[in-house]
Design an enzyme around this catalytic site. Structure first.
Site, PDB file in Angstrom:
ATOM      1  N   LYS A  65       0.813  -1.227   0.000  1.00 43.92           N
ATOM      2  CA  LYS A  65       0.000   0.000   0.000  1.00 43.92           C
ATOM      3  C   LYS A  65       0.844   1.273   0.000  1.00 43.92           C
ATOM      4  CE  LYS A  65      -4.143  -1.942   2.170  1.00 43.92           C
ATOM      5  NZ  LYS A  65      -5.167  -1.766   3.225  1.00 43.92           N
ATOM      6  N   ASP A 101      -9.994   2.556   2.057  1.00 46.35           N
ATOM      7  CA  ASP A 101     -10.076   2.117   3.456  1.00 46.35           C
ATOM      8  C   ASP A 101     -10.627   3.246   4.316  1.00 46.35           C
ATOM      9  OD1 ASP A 101      -9.061  -0.457   3.125  1.00 46.35           O
ATOM     10  OD2 ASP A 101      -6.987   0.190   3.372  1.00 46.35           O
TER      11      ASP A 101
END
Length: 249
Positions: A65, A101
């Site tokens: 990420k 997220d």
């Protein structure tokens, strides 16, 4: 047919293909969703080949990420602040990064009618998802936020302490959030904290497999309200599909 996928190092237990296939089916989209396992030494070459392929977009998971950011041409405001990307849109030869997220965690609180404003929170972990959670909590008006991490990383001057310090002080909080992978399948008999050190009103675990981690089991036994990561998983996936379809931030 549109092509999507998930980039990660170990993906055999991922629920993302099933989830995204259902989202596409519900919207009448003709598309595929593939698991793309990549070793760390092959990440750059694989990512650049995907960028120049017929893929419309990909999700990104542990441990890439943050690794992926230098290879992006554009990045959304939330993802730039967070410093982690979990959704990428390939458009006109460019790779654009987003963090869904953040939206997924906010939806988790809204769905469960949890008001963060004026509350105290402790976040366990300092990785990509933890940074998204910290940003979401701050934007929802959290009063005081403490991060517990094994490293010395400090996210936008958030108060960060070690696990040893946490164990010594045994702080009490309103909201306790596990953003570590400890307790995730297949290592389900592990918890980031022992039961005796968990003191909160609400316990949230962003892990979705298993649905009840040992961390949440301990919390329930202690009388806390418990929330797992299932809805967050769904909402971040839905946001990713929205980005791929409409190119919205």
């Amino acid at each position: 047919m549109l092509k999507f996928g998930l980039l990660g190092e170990k993906l055999e237990h991922s629920q993302s293909p099933k989830l995204h296939q259902q989202l596409m089916k519900d919207k009448g989209i003709d598309g595929t969703y593939e698991l793309i396992e990549i070793s760390k030494d092959a990440f750059e070459d694989t990512f650049l080949s995907l960028k120049n392929s017929d893929f419309r977009g990909v999700n990104v998971t542990i441990p890439y990420k943050e690794t992926v950011i230098p290879f992006l041409d554009e990045i959304s405001p939330q993802a730039k602040y967070i410093g982690a990307v979990n959704t990428i849109l390939f458009s006109n030869g460019k790779a654009k990064g987003f963090n869904t997220d953040y939206f997924g965690f906010r939806a988790l609180f809204e769905h469960n009618n949890i008001k963060a404003k004026g509350c105290n929170a402790i976040v366990l972990g300092a990785g990509g998802v933890a940074k998204a959670v910290q940003k979401a909590l701050c934007d929802m008006g959290i009063f005081d936020l403490t991060v517990v991490s094994r490293g010395k990383e400090n996210f936008h001057n958030q108060y960060t302490v070690s696990y040893d310090f946490y164990k010594e002080k045994r702080p009490k909080t309103d909201i306790l959030v596990n953003c570590t992978p400890v307790g995730m399948y297949p290592n389900i008999n592990a918890s980031p904290l022992p039961k005796a050190l968990m003191r909160a009103k609400i316990a949230v675990d962003v892990i979705y497999n298993p649905e009840e981690t040992l961390f949440l089991k301990y919390a329930k036994e202690l009388g806390m309200k418990t929330i797992n990561g299932n809805l967050m998983l769904y909402e971040q996936a839905a946001k990713a599909q929205e980005i791929w379809e409409n190119e919205t931030l």
